[in-house]
Write an enzyme that holds these catalytic residues in place. Structure first.
Site, short mmCIF file in Angstrom:
data_model
loop_
_atom_site.label_atom_id
_atom_site.label_comp_id
_atom_site.label_asym_id
_atom_site.label_seq_id
_atom_site.Cartn_x
_atom_site.Cartn_y
_atom_site.Cartn_z
N LYS A 139 0.84 -1.21 0.00
CA LYS A 139 0.00 0.00 0.00
C LYS A 139 0.87 1.25 0.00
O LYS A 139 0.66 2.18 -0.80
CB LYS A 139 -0.92 -0.02 1.22
N ARG A 148 -3.48 3.00 8.58
CA ARG A 148 -3.84 1.77 7.87
C ARG A 148 -2.64 0.85 7.72
O ARG A 148 -1.51 1.31 7.53
CB ARG A 148 -4.40 2.10 6.47
N GLY A 174 -8.44 -7.18 4.36
CA GLY A 174 -9.26 -7.27 5.56
C GLY A 174 -8.63 -8.01 6.71
O GLY A 174 -9.25 -8.12 7.77
N MET A 195 -5.79 -7.31 8.41
CA MET A 195 -5.17 -6.48 9.45
C MET A 195 -5.96 -5.19 9.62
O MET A 195 -7.00 -5.01 8.98
CB MET A 195 -3.71 -6.25 9.13
N ARG A 202 -3.32 -1.27 -6.40
CA ARG A 202 -2.49 -2.47 -6.31
C ARG A 202 -2.84 -3.34 -7.51
O ARG A 202 -3.90 -3.17 -8.12
CB ARG A 202 -2.76 -3.24 -5.02
N HIS A 205 -15.55 -7.73 1.20
CA HIS A 205 -14.56 -8.62 1.82
C HIS A 205 -14.71 -10.05 1.29
O HIS A 205 -13.73 -10.70 0.91
CB HIS A 205 -14.73 -8.59 3.34
N ARG A 245 2.45 -48.77 -11.66
CA ARG A 245 2.49 -49.57 -10.42
C ARG A 245 1.95 -50.97 -10.74
O ARG A 245 0.74 -51.16 -10.86
CB ARG A 245 1.64 -48.92 -9.34
N ARG A 289 7.34 -50.14 -12.62
CA ARG A 289 7.90 -50.47 -11.31
C ARG A 289 7.51 -51.90 -10.94
O ARG A 289 6.32 -52.26 -10.97
CB ARG A 289 7.37 -49.51 -10.24
N GLU A 341 14.01 -43.76 -2.79
CA GLU A 341 12.91 -43.44 -1.86
C GLU A 341 13.31 -43.68 -0.41
O GLU A 341 12.48 -43.55 0.49
CB GLU A 341 11.68 -44.25 -2.21
N SER A 381 14.41 -42.64 -10.37
CA SER A 381 13.13 -41.95 -10.22
C SER A 381 12.92 -41.73 -8.73
O SER A 381 12.89 -42.68 -7.96
CB SER A 381 11.97 -42.76 -10.80
N GLY A 426 11.10 -41.37 -5.55
CA GLY A 426 9.79 -41.65 -4.97
C GLY A 426 9.61 -40.77 -3.75
O GLY A 426 9.87 -41.19 -2.61
N THR A 427 9.18 -39.53 -3.98
CA THR A 427 9.20 -38.54 -2.89
C THR A 427 8.13 -38.78 -1.84
O THR A 427 8.22 -38.23 -0.74
CB THR A 427 9.07 -37.12 -3.45
N ASN A 428 7.11 -39.60 -2.14
CA ASN A 428 6.14 -39.93 -1.09
C ASN A 428 6.84 -40.71 0.03
O ASN A 428 6.79 -40.35 1.21
CB ASN A 428 4.99 -40.77 -1.65
N ASP A 429 7.48 -41.81 -0.35
CA ASP A 429 8.19 -42.62 0.65
C ASP A 429 9.41 -41.90 1.20
O ASP A 429 9.74 -42.04 2.39
CB ASP A 429 8.61 -43.97 0.04
N CYS A 450 8.48 -39.36 -9.38
CA CYS A 450 7.17 -39.95 -9.64
C CYS A 450 6.25 -39.91 -8.43
O CYS A 450 5.18 -40.50 -8.43
CB CYS A 450 7.30 -41.39 -10.15
N TYR A 485 12.59 -35.07 -15.88
CA TYR A 485 11.12 -35.12 -16.04
C TYR A 485 10.46 -35.22 -14.68
O TYR A 485 11.08 -35.56 -13.67
CB TYR A 485 10.71 -36.30 -16.92
#
Length: 903
Positions: free
Chosen positions: A27, A96, A105, A107, A340, A456, A581, A636, A768, A787, A789-792, A855, A875
């Site tokens: 602002k 303000r 809205g 703050m 803004r 708002h 899978r 896999r 993983e 590859s 395996g970011t979940n595990d 993956c 990838y």
């Protein structure tokens, strides 16, 4: 943060510019920018975010701040020719908030600082309007009491309603000066009763307390909740803007409004906004009085209207984007209070980006940065079926598009409670305020009977991508009795299902069926963006996606386990399959073969079970390779624990017990139960699964590799182009991979020799486990690809069981700010991400041509895609529906990094 004695904490509006948002907040920076452009901005000054940080860390304002404020206040008084709160002709100011990022809205703001029992009379004389002066005074006490003194705002509202009821006044504007004097008297009594002190009469004390209140508002619950929702860092602090007051509540030749240079809901060019005569700005934003369309200002005050249109054009050209503007007209004089870059809906974002390219204001690279994957995902949500039989019960202003269905609730507490119980809800209010934020987040959509596109509810809903209908005046909302009444007397009780259409403003009773979005139909190939009758939005999406695909480096694959999913993914733009899978191929009727494998007592029985599975697996792969012909398919090998393929232990125990009590044959069930007990693990996620299964159960992995190899050979014979990649899961050491790889290569060579087909099958692994990431350099000696395996990997790095923790304590972690977002939703760059980065570097050091991908579900998360681009993956792979999102974000990541390099 420590205070620097040479640090400057206060800037006049003439000193800053829009590039100082970190220091002056959005602002303040934009007020300075408009001042620099020569636009009519009331004089004032900005207290920096650095001052706020000192205050929040130390509990007191910087030592130099008071003197700096005094110096700037003196300069402002000289410029205005009057003193703050002086008796005969008082200077009044607003105080303000203004953080770097817009937090509508969330703050605090206090208007009319400087009014007192003494100066209100002077204001009345100078304005020649007693009603105006007392209206301004009651607003100050109400806002100051709630914001600064922490008095319950409902007490002021109830007192005002009592005076209105006694006068039989429908609106605040129906009250005269005598009525407002009564209101002020009652408000002062409330302040004294609730705080134990009189309302402060010293104008400087009012200003100082208001500044401190704005600092404190940075850490209110609603502000912290909003920051978590919008992923705004919590250590930025807010600036404070002290601005000389201009008054829209001086009579019919005055007013206040909010304008947009384009429609924030659709993106279309035109005159969009709201105007309210004889009002102050908070009246418009709060939605407590229904506004008139901005276009009506032309007939009310053409001079101001024409000036506003010129200023809007100036600002849009200058900012090269949709601008959101707040203005006040004081007796025919137009003043600019804020501008803004405006929040907009997802559809508007895509339309505006391409419009600005066509107008020559931005290039395609900038247009790509003006949209994001979350917005694209919103455009892919279904919409209401226009041909369905519906019961429309009202219509309001289409404030934020989407098709939302849920049970009617009338307060935020209920919205949150029901939502956590799995119910979908629609939050219905007369108007929302910042205290409703948690309910707005929990709800599928928001419906209000008051307010317009700048209220708002509308602004916050658009920012969150939440469906919203505002200003449905024909619907009477009774929050105390928890019901809504239509114009023909029909009553909607809490719990009744309603549907709201944020694209048309229509409100329906009951559940309205939905149909696919035109954007999904475009991605599916059922709508052609080049056709003359193509939807304007689809054309905009097509243009931006085409550019994203041209510039992105990351390829995008799909997680798909069958030919149907693979075909759909290909239509959505998948460049292969990053994760098939194979365990999903063992479900349904095929469970019997897995049971035979598990129950096998001899090598012959086990080989028979594997032989029965081989042709079924082979046919699965033939179909998959055909659907993805010419593109890589990463298969896999079997990953989960074997007991997951057996009947539930409780169900099986009951079956055996019943059979024994009835003296019925149950030998097979008994053997199954014994196997379930034998295979049962306390923590199967860390047990006998993945590569460990292949090493412990002879022939299991070699059967799968044979099925893959024979399917590939069959496709090559049929003139196809299969590009199979075999992935070994849950490897923790290179020795595991070497053993499985050697067995796999023997099988592939056997198939090659028997069929005479030259098979080229890549062999790689999933990373993983933390140990795999740490020893990636060694593992790369035996792997042609990784590859992640970011979940595990997230589970094992954090020590979290995803199936349990999200329901048990993640909500508390998010509320306490330990997480800004779940690490299963967006990759934890500092922990999990650090392991990915080091594994990439180590893998490439060993094998420079190694192929690297991801993956896990993070492959389709917008923020995570940027990280994967940064660390150099080749990838990402994600579910078919998220492929367009990943494509877009991969393009944005490439354009962003190119822009950084050029700078």
């Amino acid at each position: 943060m420590s205070e620097n004695n040479d640090q400057k904490f206060v800037y006049d509006f003439t000193e800053g510019n829009r590039d100082l948002k970190d220091l002056l907040g959005g602002k303040g920076a934009n007020l300075a920018e408009m001042t620099n452009l020569g636009l009519p901005v009331p004089p004032g000054f900005t207290i920096t975010t650095e001052a706020c940080k000192v205050y929040l860390e130390s509990g007191s304002e910087p030592a130099a701040l008071r003197d700096e404020v005094s110096a700037h206040l003196d300069a402002l008084e000289r410029k205005m020719g009057k003193k703050l709160g002086q008796a005969d002709d008082p200077l009044l100011v607003s105080v303000r908030s203004g953080a770097k990022f817009s937090m509508p809205g969330m703050m605090d703001t206090v208007l009319n600082i400087g009014l007192s029992d003494e100066s209100v009379a002077g204001l009345a004389r100078q304005a020649d309007n007693e009603r105006f002066a007392w209206d301004s005074y009651r607003r100050l006490i109400q806002m100051f009491g709630k914001t600064v003194l922490d008095v319950d705002g409902e007490l002021f509202e109830d007192a005002l309603d009592e005076v209105k009821a006694a006068k039989k006044a429908a609106s605040d504007t129906d009250l005269d000066a005598a009525d407002l004097k009564k209101v002020v008297k009652q408000f002062k009594k409330i302040v004294e009763a609730e705080t134990g002190r009189d309302f402060p009469q010293d104008p400087r004390e009012q200003m100082d307390l208001a500044i401190e209140a704005v600092f404190n508002s940075w850490n209110t619950d609603r502000a912290k909740l909003y920051r978590r929702q919008e992923r705004i860092p919590g250590d930025l602090g807010t600036a404070v803007n002290v601005c000389s007051m201009v008054f829209g509540n001086l009579g019919p030749d005055s007013g206040t409004g909010v304008a947009f240079t384009r429609d924030p809901a659709s993106g279309h060019q035109g005159v969009y906004g709201d105007y309210l005569q004889n009002a102050q700005g908070e009246d418009v934003v709060a939605g407590i009085r229904n506004t008139v369309p901005l276009a009506d200002l032309e007939s009310i005050d053409k001079t101001s209207y024409d000036q506003l249109m010129h200023i809007m054009e100036t600002l849009e050209t200058h900012y090269k984007d949709l601008c959101d503007i707040e203005f006040t007209i004081e007796r025919g004089q137009l003043w600019m209070l804020q501008t803004r870059v405006g929040k907009r809906t997802a559809g508007a974002a895509f339309r505006i980006a391409t419009q600005l390219v066509d107008q020559g204001l931005i290039d395609e690279a900038e247009a790509l940065q003006r949209v994001n994957g979350a917005q694209l995902a919103q455009l892919m949500f279904p919409k209401f079926d226009e041909g369905a039989k519906v019961e429309q019960i009202g219509r309001g202003i289409a404030a934020s598009p989407g098709a939302a269905v849920g049970k009617a609730v009338f307060d935020s507490y209920t919205a949150v409670k029901w939502s956590r119980s799995g119910e979908k809800v629609i939050l219905i209010r007369r108007e929302t305020n910042p205290d409703d934020l948690d309910g707005m987040i929990a709800a599928e959509g928001i419906l209000t009977s008051r307010g317009g596109k700048t209220s708002h509810a509308a602004v916050v809903a658009r920012g969150m991508g939440k469906t919203c209908v505002c200003g449905a005046e024909e619907l009477e909302v009774d929050t105390k009795r928890r019901r809504m009444t239509t114009s023909d007397g029909q009553v909607v009780e809490e719990g009744d299902v309603v549907s709201i259409d944020g694209s048309t403003g229509k409100v329906y009773l009951g559940e309205v069926p939905v149909v696919p979005s035109p954007v999904v139909e475009y991605f599916e190939g059922r709508m052609h963006a080049g056709a003359d009758d193509a939807d304007e939005l689809v054309q905009a999406v097509h243009r931006i996606m085409a550019y994203a695909d041209r510039v992105r480096r990351l390829r995008v694959r799909a997680n798909a386990d069958n030919a149907e999913d693979a075909s759909r993914a290909r239509r959505f733009g998948a460049q292969g399959i990053g994760l098939c899978r194979t365990e999903h191929m063992f479900l349904g009727e095929r469970r019997q073969y897995v049971e035979r494998l598990i129950l096998a007592d001899t090598d012959a029985e086990r080989e028979d079970a594997l032989k029965a599975l081989l042709p079924l697996q082979k046919q699965d792969f033939v179909e998959l390779f055909e659907a993805m012909d010419g593109l890589p398919v990463t298969v896999r090998l079997l990953d989960p624990p074997l007991h997951e393929f057996l009947p539930d232990i409780t169900e099986l125990s009951v079956r055996v017990a019943l059979a024994e009590s009835r003296k019925e044959p149950h030998e097979n069930d008994l053997r199954l139960l014994q196997a379930v007990h034998r295979l049962h693990e306390q923590n199967p996620m860390l047990g006998l699964r993945g590569v460990r299964l292949g090493l412990v159960i002879p022939g299991l992995f070699t059967m799968q590799v044979r099925a893959i190899a024979e399917a590939a050979a069959q496709r090559i014979d049929a003139k196809g182009d299969p590009r199979a990649e075999i992935m070994i899961p849950l490897v923790g050491t290179v020795q595991e991979l070497e053993i499985v790889r050697e067995e796999a290569e023997q099988v592939i060579e056997e198939v090659r020799a028997r069929t005479g087909v030259d098979l080229r099958l890549a062999l790689g692994t999933m990373i993983e486990l933390p140990r795999a990431a740490v020893t990636a350099g060694q593992i790369a000696e035996a792997a042609e690809f990784f590859s992640f395996g970011t979940n595990d990997l997230t589970q094992t790095v954090w020590g979290f069981s995803r199936d349990d923790v999200e329901a048990s304590f993640f909500t508390a972690y998010l509320e306490k700010g330990i997480f800004g977002v779940s690490p299963f939703e967006t990759i934890d760059k500092d922990g999990v991400g650090a392991l990915v980065r080091s594994a990439v570097e180590a893998g490439r050091a060993t094998r420079p041509d190694i192929k690297l991908g991801v993956c896990g579900e993070h492959g389709g998360d917008p923020e995570s895609v940027h990280f994967f681009h940064e660390v150099g993956l080749d990838y990402v792979s994600c579910s078919p529906f998220r492929i367009p999102v990943a494509r877009l974000e991969a393009g944005r990541a490439a354009a962003e990094s190119k822009g950084s390099d050029s700078r």
